[in-house]
Design an enzyme around this catalytic site. Structure first.
Site, PDB file in Angstrom:
ATOM      1  N   SER A   1      36.034  48.487  39.963  1.00 41.96           N
ATOM      2  CA  SER A   1      35.474  47.372  40.737  1.00 41.96           C
ATOM      3  C   SER A   1      34.884  47.885  42.053  1.00 41.96           C
ATOM      4  CB  SER A   1      36.543  46.296  40.925  1.00 41.96           C
ATOM      5  OG  SER A   1      35.938  45.096  41.344  1.00 41.96           O
TER       6      SER A   1
ATOM      7  N   ASP B   1      35.681  39.319  31.771  1.00 39.50           N
ATOM      8  CA  ASP B   1      35.862  39.578  33.203  1.00 39.50           C
ATOM      9  C   ASP B   1      35.224  38.427  33.979  1.00 39.50           C
ATOM     10  OD1 ASP B   1      35.469  40.509  35.838  1.00 39.50           O
ATOM     11  OD2 ASP B   1      35.339  42.591  35.167  1.00 39.50           O
TER      12      ASP B   1
ATOM     13  N   HIS C   1      39.341  41.580  34.163  1.00 40.53           N
ATOM     14  CA  HIS C   1      39.042  42.522  35.258  1.00 40.53           C
ATOM     15  C   HIS C   1      40.264  43.331  35.692  1.00 40.53           C
ATOM     16  CE1 HIS C   1      36.212  43.796  38.366  1.00 40.53           C
ATOM     17  NE2 HIS C   1      37.137  43.626  39.301  1.00 40.53           N
TER      18      HIS C   1
HETATM   19  N1  LIG Z   1      42.621  38.022  45.257  1.00 41.23           N
HETATM   20  C1  LIG Z   1      41.481  37.963  44.390  1.00 41.23           C
HETATM   21  C2  LIG Z   1      41.581  38.961  43.291  1.00 41.23           C
HETATM   22  C3  LIG Z   1      41.568  40.364  43.786  1.00 41.23           C
HETATM   23  C4  LIG Z   1      41.341  41.325  42.646  1.00 41.23           C
HETATM   24  O1  LIG Z   1      41.147  40.924  41.522  1.00 41.23           O
HETATM   25  N2  LIG Z   1      41.352  42.617  42.942  1.00 41.23           N
HETATM   26  C5  LIG Z   1      41.094  43.557  41.904  1.00 41.23           C
HETATM   27  C6  LIG Z   1      39.917  44.382  42.284  1.00 41.23           C
HETATM   28  S1  LIG Z   1      38.494  43.328  42.463  1.00 41.23           S
HETATM   29  C7  LIG Z   1      37.264  44.347  43.009  1.00 41.23           C
HETATM   30  O2  LIG Z   1      37.351  45.286  43.666  1.00 41.23           O
HETATM   31  C8  LIG Z   1      42.318  44.420  41.684  1.00 41.23           C
HETATM   32  O3  LIG Z   1      42.232  45.538  41.251  1.00 41.23           O
HETATM   33  N3  LIG Z   1      43.483  43.848  41.975  1.00 41.23           N
HETATM   34  C9  LIG Z   1      44.738  44.520  41.831  1.00 41.23           C
HETATM   35  C10 LIG Z   1      45.489  44.129  40.603  1.00 41.23           C
HETATM   36  O4  LIG Z   1      46.637  44.546  40.503  1.00 41.23           O
HETATM   37  O5  LIG Z   1      44.930  43.461  39.712  1.00 41.23           O
HETATM   38  C11 LIG Z   1      41.303  36.584  43.816  1.00 41.23           C
HETATM   39  O6  LIG Z   1      41.923  35.708  44.357  1.00 41.23           O
HETATM   40  O7  LIG Z   1      40.503  36.434  42.886  1.00 41.23           O
END
Ligand SMILES: N[C@@H](CCC(=O)N[C@@H](CSC=O)C(=O)NCC(=O)O)C(=O)O
Length: 279
Positions: free
Chosen positions: A147, A225, A258
């Site tokens: 991401s 995603d 995602h």
């Molecule tokens: N808080 C957000 C969601 C944040 C999210 O999905 N972060 C992803 C990376 S997104 C792009 O860089 C991530 O890797 N999160 C860590 C995990 O453990 O999944 C929302 O409210 O949508």
């Protein structure tokens, strides 16, 4: 100087967490390293993994499921944090997609971010530091990310193909100049002049490159995603690769979202890809 914060036996090797004073950032930074058992007997190829929004140096090591494969294949894994911490900027932790946990792997030029938010230079600093202090083979370093980190990996590799000889990504923000996450980050960190954004836009960089990765680039993208349509634009990077004559394997996976279940599913393919490319 590296300060070892914790160390855990893992698949016959060692999972470590470090802190150090970064000159690029001007603050203490944390990162993690997985050293397979083979590191005791010589230098090994290494893979830098750049994580996404809201993540830190622990996320990939606890959720990515990469150590089993890295232990088997003799590859060092490095996971930096995703932003400075404790810069003391008002409101820096207010938004999850800008500021803390969202450094976007750029060197900010705009106040008040420009003093500490220098994650592009930080990744290069960390690479040099680890080559000097741990058994990384300087000629065999690859980079991967997810991401926001996929964007960072593509940009760092495209701008430094001699330092990162192999590159792959999971669901990268592939054209940040045209998506809401990217335009927010670039406006804040780099200012309103969009010509300055091109240096950090993988699709723009690739459109002007001359196929710097002869063994190709690997990208995995889940088709379930929720960020795919608005934020990621893999088709823009695909078109830029076609234009540049750069080989790209862009795998589209029905049903995958995602998150880290997606990353963990395909991480072995990425480690194999980098192992083969760095041989
Ligand atoms: N808080 C957000 C969601 C944040 C999210 O999905 N972060 C992803 C990376 S997104 C792009 O860089 C991530 O890797 N999160 C860590 C995990 O453990 O999944 C929302 O409210 O949508």
């Amino acid at each position: 100087m590296l300060e070892l914060i914790s160390e855990h036996a893992c698949f016959g090797g060692s999972q470590r967490f470090y802190r150090h004073q970064s000159s690029a950032i001007g603050l203490p930074m944390r990162f993690s390293v997985f050293l397979p058992a083979q590191a005791a007997s010589g230098k090994l190829p290494a893979l830098f993994y750049l994580a996404g929004l809201t993540c830190n140096e622990e996320t990939f090591m606890t959720k990515g499921g990469a150590q089993r494969v890295a232990a088997r294949d003799g590859m060092i894994l490095v996971a930096p944090d995703t932003s400075p911490r404790g810069a003391g900027i008002a409101g820096e932790a207010q938004d999850w997609d800008f500021g803390v946990g969202a450094g976007f792997y750029v060197d900010a030029t705009e106040a008040p971010w420009q003093r500490h938010y220098r994650m592009y230079s930080y990744i290069l600093e960390l690479r040099a530091l680890l080559v000097a202090q741990l058994p990384l083979d300087e000629r065999r370093v690859g980079i991967c990310g997810h991401s926001m980190g996929g964007h960072g990996a593509l940009v760092l590799a495209l701008r430094n193909p001699d330092l990162f000889r192999s590159v792959s990504a999971f669901a990268p923000i592939a054209a940040p100049s045209r998506c809401p996450w990217g335009t927010k980050a670039f406006s804040g960190y780099l200012g309103a002049d969009e010509s300055a954004w091109r240096a950090y836009d993988a699709s723009a960089l690739m459109a002007q490159a001359s196929a710097p990765f002869p063994k190709g680039i690997l990208i995995d993208q889940g088709l379930a995603d929720k960020f795919l349509d608005d934020q990621l634009y893999p088709e823009a990077f695909e078109a830029a690769c076609r234009h540049a004559g750069q080989g790209l394997e862009l795998r589209r996976h029905p049903g995958y979202d995602h998150g880290y279940y997606f990353v963990a599913t395909f991480i072995e393919d990425h480690l194999k890809f980098h192992s083969a490319n760095l041989t």
